[in-house]
Design an enzyme around this catalytic site. Structure first.
Site, mmCIF file in Angstrom:
data_model
loop_
_atom_site.group_PDB
_atom_site.id
_atom_site.type_symbol
_atom_site.label_atom_id
_atom_site.label_comp_id
_atom_site.label_asym_id
_atom_site.label_seq_id
_atom_site.Cartn_x
_atom_site.Cartn_y
_atom_site.Cartn_z
ATOM 1 N N TYR A 138 24.284 -33.327 4.354
ATOM 2 C CA TYR A 138 22.846 -33.180 4.101
ATOM 3 C C TYR A 138 22.539 -33.843 2.763
ATOM 4 O O TYR A 138 22.911 -33.332 1.705
ATOM 5 C CB TYR A 138 22.499 -31.691 4.086
ATOM 6 C CG TYR A 138 21.024 -31.355 4.021
ATOM 7 C CD1 TYR A 138 20.031 -32.327 4.063
ATOM 8 C CD2 TYR A 138 20.624 -30.019 3.925
ATOM 9 C CE1 TYR A 138 18.700 -31.996 4.012
ATOM 10 C CE2 TYR A 138 19.282 -29.672 3.866
ATOM 11 C CZ TYR A 138 18.323 -30.659 3.911
ATOM 12 O OH TYR A 138 16.998 -30.318 3.852
ATOM 13 N N LYS A 166 22.172 -35.611 7.760
ATOM 14 C CA LYS A 166 20.770 -35.202 7.765
ATOM 15 C C LYS A 166 20.140 -35.883 6.570
ATOM 16 O O LYS A 166 20.459 -35.593 5.409
ATOM 17 C CB LYS A 166 20.616 -33.680 7.659
ATOM 18 C CG LYS A 166 19.142 -33.231 7.669
ATOM 19 C CD LYS A 166 18.992 -31.724 7.525
ATOM 20 C CE LYS A 166 17.519 -31.341 7.468
ATOM 21 N NZ LYS A 166 17.326 -29.888 7.244
#
Length: 306
Positions: A138, A166
């Site tokens: 992320y 992400k």
């Protein structure tokens, strides 16, 4: 080139409903998860920031994974957020999530301590080695305080269990380059970039807005896949007003999603939306529903209006 999609295309960064006593409402979470899948989500991401991971205990996180896993069955990817500023705790959470039935892990860049990139790389490698599950990184420098960086991502992409990103870095050029140079699946973490990133080879999205409007978000990608880019752009424009209110109004996405879903309180330091804010969100949602031609998951939410 075939775009890798290890967890599907449309993933919901799911809220954690709370009961009246303040504990996670696992029955409500199971109902919401089931309906989100029925309304168009390919997979679910639990215990992320939208799921209030900073204020839920390790035991609560594990119980949520187990409850949702049971509710949606083995065919739906369940990704468990395990990241944080402490490598040792992240490793412990990864093991617990794997035992609870998660299919993958999501780990944010270690935040606040502002580690150099070599330390960030070591953190992710340690976490990837700690379980047998695929790992999604992320990248959100605005919150974590540090960006993973292109060269670091190129090296991490060589790890067999680091499979996805992400992407909340907001650098479409760098993302497009990494998509072309690695086998990493790039998922948009910013709804306003879902379509642009998808158009340059992204895998799909990990979305907070999908808590309430999974169908319209999926329709954008469906239209693009069908070759109707004009329709994709039109549908994307329909989603933008709700996206702006939910994600850029000054309130965290957790707060706005819970206001729409009536899914229990948020834990301090977060505070719930006030009446005027909630009314504005409902108006935007209802307009989207009317114009996009079908409901999202709002009607099935715990305590929802539908």
């Amino acid at each position: 080139m075939t775009t890798p999609r290890p967890f599907g295309r449309v993933l919901c960064a799911m809220i954690t409903p709370f009961a009246a006593g303040g504990e996670p409402d696992l029955d409500a979470a199971a109902r919401l998860a089931t309906r989100l899948v029925a309304e168009g989500c390919d997979g679910l991401v639990l215990n992320g920031t939208t799921g209030e991971s900073p204020t839920t205990s390790d035991a609560e996180k594990t119980a949520l994974v187990a409850a949702v896993r049971e509710a949606v069955g083995p065919a739906v990817p369940v990704v468990a957020g395990v990241g944080g500023p402490d490598t040792r705790r992240a490793v412990e959470l990864a093991g617990a999530a794997e035992r609870a039935g998660a299919d993958g892990l999501l780990a944010v860049t270690p935040y606040y301590s502002h580690p150099p990139r070599r330390a960030v790389e070591a953190h992710f490698r340690t976490l990837a080695d700690a379980s047998g599950l695929p790992l999604m990184l992320y990248d959100i420098p605005a919150r974590a305080g540090v960006r993973i960086g292109t060269e670091t991502l190129l090296r991490l992409a060589e790890h067999p269990r680091i499979v996805a990103v992400k992407d909340c870095a907001g650098d479409l050029l760098a993302s497009a380059q990494l998509i072309g140079r690695t086998s990493l699946a790039y998922y948009s973490g910013c709804e306003e970039l879902n379509l642009p990133l998808y158009a340059v080879g992204g895998a799909g999205c990990v979305s907070t807005v999908a808590n309430v409007a999974p169908g319209p978000l999926r329709a954008v990608l469906d239209a693009f896949d069908a070759g109707d880019t004009g329709r994709a752009a039109e549908l994307n424009r329909l989603v933008l007003p709700l996206t702006e209110l939910m994600m850029a109004s000054g309130l965290p996405g957790t707060v706005t999603a819970k206001a729409l879903l009536r899914a229990g309180a948020v834990r301090p330091p977060l505070q719930p939306a006030d009446r005027a804010e909630a009314d504005g969100l409902f108006r935007a949602y209802e307009e989207l529903t009317a114009r996009a031609g079908g409901p999202g998951a709002l009607g099935a939410a715990p305590g929802g209006r539908g």
